[in-house]
Design an enzyme around this catalytic site. Structure first.
Site, PDB file in Angstrom:
ATOM      1  N   SER A  22     -25.601   5.607 -13.178  1.00 30.84           N
ATOM      2  CA  SER A  22     -25.001   4.505 -13.680  1.00 30.84           C
ATOM      3  C   SER A  22     -23.423   4.694 -13.556  1.00 30.84           C
ATOM      4  O   SER A  22     -22.699   5.561 -13.469  1.00 30.84           O
ATOM      5  CB  SER A  22     -25.063   4.772 -15.324  1.00 30.84           C
ATOM      6  N   ALA A  71     -11.871   8.701 -15.038  1.00 33.80           N
ATOM      7  CA  ALA A  71     -11.708   8.140 -16.533  1.00 33.80           C
ATOM      8  C   ALA A  71     -11.632   6.750 -16.422  1.00 33.80           C
ATOM      9  O   ALA A  71     -10.545   5.937 -16.611  1.00 33.80           O
ATOM     10  CB  ALA A  71     -10.563   8.959 -17.116  1.00 33.80           C
ATOM     11  N   GLY A  73     -13.605   4.495 -18.303  1.00 34.69           N
ATOM     12  CA  GLY A  73     -13.573   4.250 -19.832  1.00 34.69           C
ATOM     13  C   GLY A  73     -14.575   2.823 -20.014  1.00 34.69           C
ATOM     14  O   GLY A  73     -14.125   2.032 -20.795  1.00 34.69           O
ATOM     15  N   ASN A 128     -26.596   5.458 -22.707  1.00 33.03           N
ATOM     16  CA  ASN A 128     -25.249   6.643 -22.300  1.00 33.03           C
ATOM     17  C   ASN A 128     -25.217   7.312 -23.596  1.00 33.03           C
ATOM     18  O   ASN A 128     -24.396   6.538 -24.234  1.00 33.03           O
ATOM     19  CB  ASN A 128     -24.341   6.004 -21.479  1.00 33.03           C
ATOM     20  N   CYS A 131     -20.946   8.607 -25.148  1.00 33.61           N
ATOM     21  CA  CYS A 131     -19.661   8.048 -25.697  1.00 33.61           C
ATOM     22  C   CYS A 131     -19.440   8.731 -27.125  1.00 33.61           C
ATOM     23  O   CYS A 131     -20.207   9.126 -27.684  1.00 33.61           O
ATOM     24  CB  CYS A 131     -20.257   6.458 -26.006  1.00 33.61           C
ATOM     25  N   ILE A 194     -27.514  15.062 -15.341  1.00 35.22           N
ATOM     26  CA  ILE A 194     -26.580  15.062 -16.081  1.00 35.22           C
ATOM     27  C   ILE A 194     -25.618  13.841 -16.228  1.00 35.22           C
ATOM     28  O   ILE A 194     -25.234  13.529 -15.065  1.00 35.22           O
ATOM     29  CB  ILE A 194     -25.855  16.687 -16.128  1.00 35.22           C
ATOM     30  N   ASN A 195     -24.998  13.720 -17.365  1.00 32.33           N
ATOM     31  CA  ASN A 195     -23.780  12.858 -17.293  1.00 32.33           C
ATOM     32  C   ASN A 195     -22.701  14.018 -16.859  1.00 32.33           C
ATOM     33  O   ASN A 195     -22.794  15.071 -16.882  1.00 32.33           O
ATOM     34  CB  ASN A 195     -23.586  12.169 -18.604  1.00 32.33           C
ATOM     35  N   GLY A 247     -26.469  14.595 -10.427  1.00 25.29           N
ATOM     36  CA  GLY A 247     -25.240  15.321 -10.389  1.00 25.29           C
ATOM     37  C   GLY A 247     -24.957  16.090  -9.205  1.00 25.29           C
ATOM     38  O   GLY A 247     -25.648  16.777  -8.632  1.00 25.29           O
TER      39      GLY A 247
HETATM   40  C1  LIG Z   1     -16.774   6.641 -11.530  1.00 27.25           C
HETATM   41  C2  LIG Z   1     -17.827   6.767 -12.566  1.00 27.25           C
HETATM   42  C3  LIG Z   1     -18.221   6.206 -13.395  1.00 27.25           C
HETATM   43  C4  LIG Z   1     -19.373   6.584 -14.377  1.00 27.25           C
HETATM   44  N1  LIG Z   1     -19.697   5.371 -15.092  1.00 27.25           N
HETATM   45  C5  LIG Z   1     -20.995   5.799 -15.887  1.00 27.25           C
HETATM   46  C6  LIG Z   1     -21.305   5.062 -16.870  1.00 27.25           C
HETATM   47  O1  LIG Z   1     -20.940   3.865 -16.984  1.00 27.25           O
HETATM   48  N2  LIG Z   1     -22.295   5.443 -17.678  1.00 27.25           N
HETATM   49  C7  LIG Z   1     -23.154   6.463 -17.517  1.00 27.25           C
HETATM   50  O2  LIG Z   1     -23.955   6.937 -18.068  1.00 27.25           O
HETATM   51  N3  LIG Z   1     -22.673   7.463 -16.317  1.00 27.25           N
HETATM   52  C8  LIG Z   1     -21.652   6.980 -15.688  1.00 27.25           C
HETATM   53  N4  LIG Z   1     -21.229   8.057 -14.822  1.00 27.25           N
HETATM   54  C9  LIG Z   1     -21.987   9.420 -14.562  1.00 27.25           C
HETATM   55  C10 LIG Z   1     -22.720   9.180 -13.480  1.00 27.25           C
HETATM   56  O3  LIG Z   1     -23.927   8.324 -13.825  1.00 27.25           O
HETATM   57  C11 LIG Z   1     -23.686  10.584 -13.012  1.00 27.25           C
HETATM   58  O4  LIG Z   1     -24.172  11.028 -14.151  1.00 27.25           O
HETATM   59  C12 LIG Z   1     -22.610  11.523 -12.574  1.00 27.25           C
HETATM   60  O5  LIG Z   1     -21.514  11.243 -11.975  1.00 27.25           O
HETATM   61  C13 LIG Z   1     -23.230  12.641 -12.081  1.00 27.25           C
HETATM   62  O6  LIG Z   1     -23.831  12.149 -10.843  1.00 27.25           O
HETATM   63  P1  LIG Z   1     -22.908  12.417  -9.292  1.00 27.25           P
HETATM   64  O7  LIG Z   1     -22.337  13.706  -9.187  1.00 27.25           O
HETATM   65  O8  LIG Z   1     -23.918  11.996  -8.142  1.00 27.25           O
HETATM   66  O9  LIG Z   1     -21.877  11.325  -9.495  1.00 27.25           O
HETATM   67  C14 LIG Z   1     -20.174   7.831 -14.093  1.00 27.25           C
HETATM   68  C15 LIG Z   1     -19.587   8.479 -12.948  1.00 27.25           C
HETATM   69  C16 LIG Z   1     -18.408   8.184 -12.014  1.00 27.25           C
HETATM   70  C17 LIG Z   1     -18.068   9.097 -10.939  1.00 27.25           C
END
Ligand SMILES: Cc1cc2nc3c(=O)[nH]c(=O)nc-3n(C[C@H](O)[C@H](O)[C@H](O)COP(=O)(O)O)c2cc1C
Ligand SMILES: Cc1cc2nc3c(=O)[nH]c(=O)nc-3n(C[C@H](O)[C@H](O)[C@H](O)COP(=O)(O)OP(=O)(O)OC[C@H]3O[C@@H](n4cnc5c(N)ncnc54)[C@H](O)[C@@H]3O)c2cc1C
Ligand code: FES
Lengths: 324, 285
Positions: A22, A71, A73, A128, A131, A194-195, A247
């Protein structure tokens, strides 16, 4: 011999286990310049909010060793624009769409789930939970099992039976298993983890925080061990619950690591920023690794690292030998 | 956009130093063919197992049809990524994605254009100058930087431009001061119809203010820090006023990097203006 890569999020079948994370795949249109969105196991949207959101001020990103702080948002056009312009586009291209939703109150999550309930082309809803809860002094839902469970239960109740509800967890908790269990008890059909854990970076030249927001979410390979640990612990405690692992997945090996820890699907996030072809590449690499290890089915690898030391994996060659 | 961006493994053809800058010519068929002035590319830095996750964005300085198509990038060493790039040698390979962004819009009829470049921003102006001249436009250059060694492209500007005005803040070349100090004079003398500018945000803001005084259009290419360059991460946003008068936080990588100067709310860069669409407590839909 090919490996059967099909996987299940609750009762929903996906042709393969590689998803976008996401917030990392845009609207789908941007990635479509590079590869077909319908080839993904599923496309996961950025978190959709009720009203349009302008997000956080810039700078919104800072690179860290093997990681990225962001960040953003939850910038987005709001659910109405999403339903009007983004979801139909994905549906037309045959993408399976997991709609991620974000909100500041239980009521907002519920309203979003209701608004999505009638829409065509939704494969699953991902909540998600990272928040801040505006009604509870900004405490993040994902850090509190009962608050998370309350959101999950209300979204589950407002979402059609055939659409699985996925709860997305944060690693920033003392006991992720407790939160996971609360979400499953609340009605989650699957879990995503993980988020981003919260991190911070300070620019030593300006001697100020590198992000305008001060703190931000850490992602990329730097967080992979954290993700593997979370998936491992939750799979050990709740072996029947489907987990979407994410992650720091950048290669097929990274994806396989999460699968062996217990994930039946993996999502690719930050790697897409570096390599817009990351999803099909990770899938191809994962398939090759599974084949090289003699797996007929992806499902046989899920959680395999949990077997006791010394036990052999049940692979095709074992089965062939035993049938002699 | 002129077609979709592509990812290619390019081969470095030549590297050279140009005063404070490094110029790399890379064989990148597919990118060169689609290039329009104003496009940029992103480069993966640090090699395959690098801990540097984000690509670095660079304006395309020049393209040539040789070897199926080459692109030239001009950059200054700023941090670890550009330091790695500066160490590349001929025959090394580079992972590029491009062409990215919206190019400079060109005037329909011949007119007089002032091209303003500050620091490495000048690099993006020459392909633009060529395109403008092909349309019969008169081109005047204003190039500036901190010091003489950081003024890029002065010679080429002198050859191409009707006039070329150089500025340095330390007075080591041309007029002492900044590009915005000399711009009003250049616009007046050339009776310019339009301005194009590349450089740091503060310069673009100053240039836009000058163009506004003269009531002429100005196109600026902004540099906001970018994690993906392809529009998926939402880290590169700037507050821009739309045709409908509504301010939105738009992506510099896909909606930009080129914007009409007066549409960019330079004073509010680094903030979410209270009246932006979706601002906290602000207007909705
Ligand atoms: C720029 C950015 C925006 C993200 N926006 C969201 C979001 O809107 N909702 C959400 O659940 N996770 C969001 N995430 C988290 C990612 O979905 C993911 O859980 C996290 O980045 C770990 O995976 P990665 O290391 O492959 O990026 C965001 C991550 C990044 C880097
Ligand atoms: C559209 C665009 C075109 C550009 N064209 C040129 C050019 O032609 N020549 C040139 O010398 N520079 C150009 N830049 C700036 C260049 O991208 C940065 O100087 C470079 O990314 C710095 O990388 P680094 O690893 O050396 O620095 P670091 O500071 O170590 O970089 C860390 C992170 O911050 C980002 N970052 C740092 N500085 C900038 C900046 N000024 N702008 C954007 N992102 C930044 C990097 O991309 C990276 O993700 C351009 C930037 C953009 C957005
Ligand atoms: S750099 Fe990622 S959206 Fe612009």
């Amino acid at each position: 011999m090919t490996t059967d890569l099909r996987t299940y999020l609750a009762h929903v079948e996906l042709p393969n286990p590689v998803l976008t994370a996401s917030g990392c795949g845009g609207t789908g249109r941007e990635l479509a310049h590079f590869s077909d969105v319908h080839r993904l196991g599923a496309f996961v949207t950025r978190s959709i909010t009720m009203a349009p959101r302008a997000g956080r001020p810039t700078p919104r990103m800072a690179e860290t060793p093997s990681g990225l702080l962001n960040a953003v948002g939850l910038q987005g056009p709001g659910v109405e624009a999403f339903l009007e312009r983004e979801l139909p586009w994905l549906a037309e291209r045959g993408a399976r769409t997991v709609v991620s939703i974000g909100g500041g109150t239980v009521t907002e999550y519920t309203a979003l789930a209701r608004r999505l309930a009638g829409a065509e082309g939704i494969t699953a809803v991902e909540i998600n939970l990272s928040c801040p809860n505006v009604e509870d002094r900004g405490r993040v839902f994902a850090r509190d099992g009962s608050a998370a469970a309350e959101v999950v239960a209300s979204v589950r109740a407002a979402t059609p039976y055939e659409v699985p509800v996925i709860a997305k967890l944060s690693p920033d908790v003392a006991d992720i298993v407790a939160v996971a269990r609360a979400c499953v008890d609340g009605g989650a059909d699957a879990l995503a983890m993980i988020n981003n854990p919260v991190g911070m970076s300070i620019d030593v030249d300006t001697m100020r925080p590198a992000l305008a927001a001060g703190t931000g979410g850490l992602s990329g390979p730097a967080v992979r061990p954290l993700a593997v640990r979370c998936v491992w612990q939750v799979h050990a405690a709740l072996p029947g619950v489907p987990i979407v692992g994410m992650g720091g997945v950048a290669t097929g090996r990274d994806a396989l690591e999460l699968v062996l820890a217990g994930a039946c699907a993996v999502a690719v996030g930050t790697a897409l920023f570096h390599d817009p072809y990351a999803c099909p590449r990770v899938l191809r690499e994962l398939e090759e690794l599974l084949q090289a290890r003699g797996f007929d089915r992806l499902a046989d690898a899920v959680g395999l690292a949990h077997r006791p030391a010394g036990a052999q994996p049940r692979t095709r060659s074992d089965l062939e030998e035993s049938s002699l | 956009m002129a077609g979709s961006p592509v990812q290619v493994t390019g081969t470095v053809l030549t590297t050279r130093r140009v005063d404070a800058y490094h110029a790399l010519t890379v064989v990148a068929p597919g990118i060169a063919d689609r290039f329009r002035p104003g496009h940029f590319v992103t480069v993966a830095v640090g090699g395959r197992d690098s801990s540097m996750l984000t690509r670095r964005a660079f304006a395309v300085h020049d393209v040539k049809p040789d070897y199926g198509g080459t692109v030239e990038l001009v950059f200054g060493v700023r941090g670890a990524g550009t330091a790695w790039l500066a160490d590349r040698k001929a025959r090394d390979t580079l992972d590029l994605v491009g062409p990215l962004g919206r190019p400079f819009p060109l005037p329909r009829d011949p007119c007089t254009c002032v091209l303003v470049g500050d620091e490495h921003g000048s690099a993006a102006l020459f392909a633009l100058g060529d395109a403008l001249q092909q349309r019969g436009c008169r081109v005047d250059f204003v190039l500036g930087a901190q010091s003489a060694d950081r003024v890029f492209g002065a010679l080429r500007a002198r050859r191409m431009g009707e006039t070329t005005t150089l500025t340095t803040e330390d007075g080591s070349l041309g007029m002492r001061g900044t590009v915005t100090d000399v711009l009003p004079g250049v616009i007046a003398d050339a009776r310019a119809d339009a301005v194009y500018a590349c450089g740091p945000m503060a310069t673009l803001r100053g240039v836009t203010a000058v163009a506004a005084q003269f009531g002429i259009p100005v196109q600026v290419a902004v540099e906001e820090s970018m994690a993906c360059g392809i529009g998926v991460c939402m880290t590169c946003v700037v507050p821009v006023i739309g045709d409908d008068g509504v301010t939105r936080m738009v992506r510099a990588c896909t909606e930009g990097p080129v914007f009409r100067g007066e549409r960019v709310r330079f004073d509010d860069v680094g903030t979410i203006p209270f009246d932006a669409l979706g601002a906290p407590g602000g207007r909705h839909a």
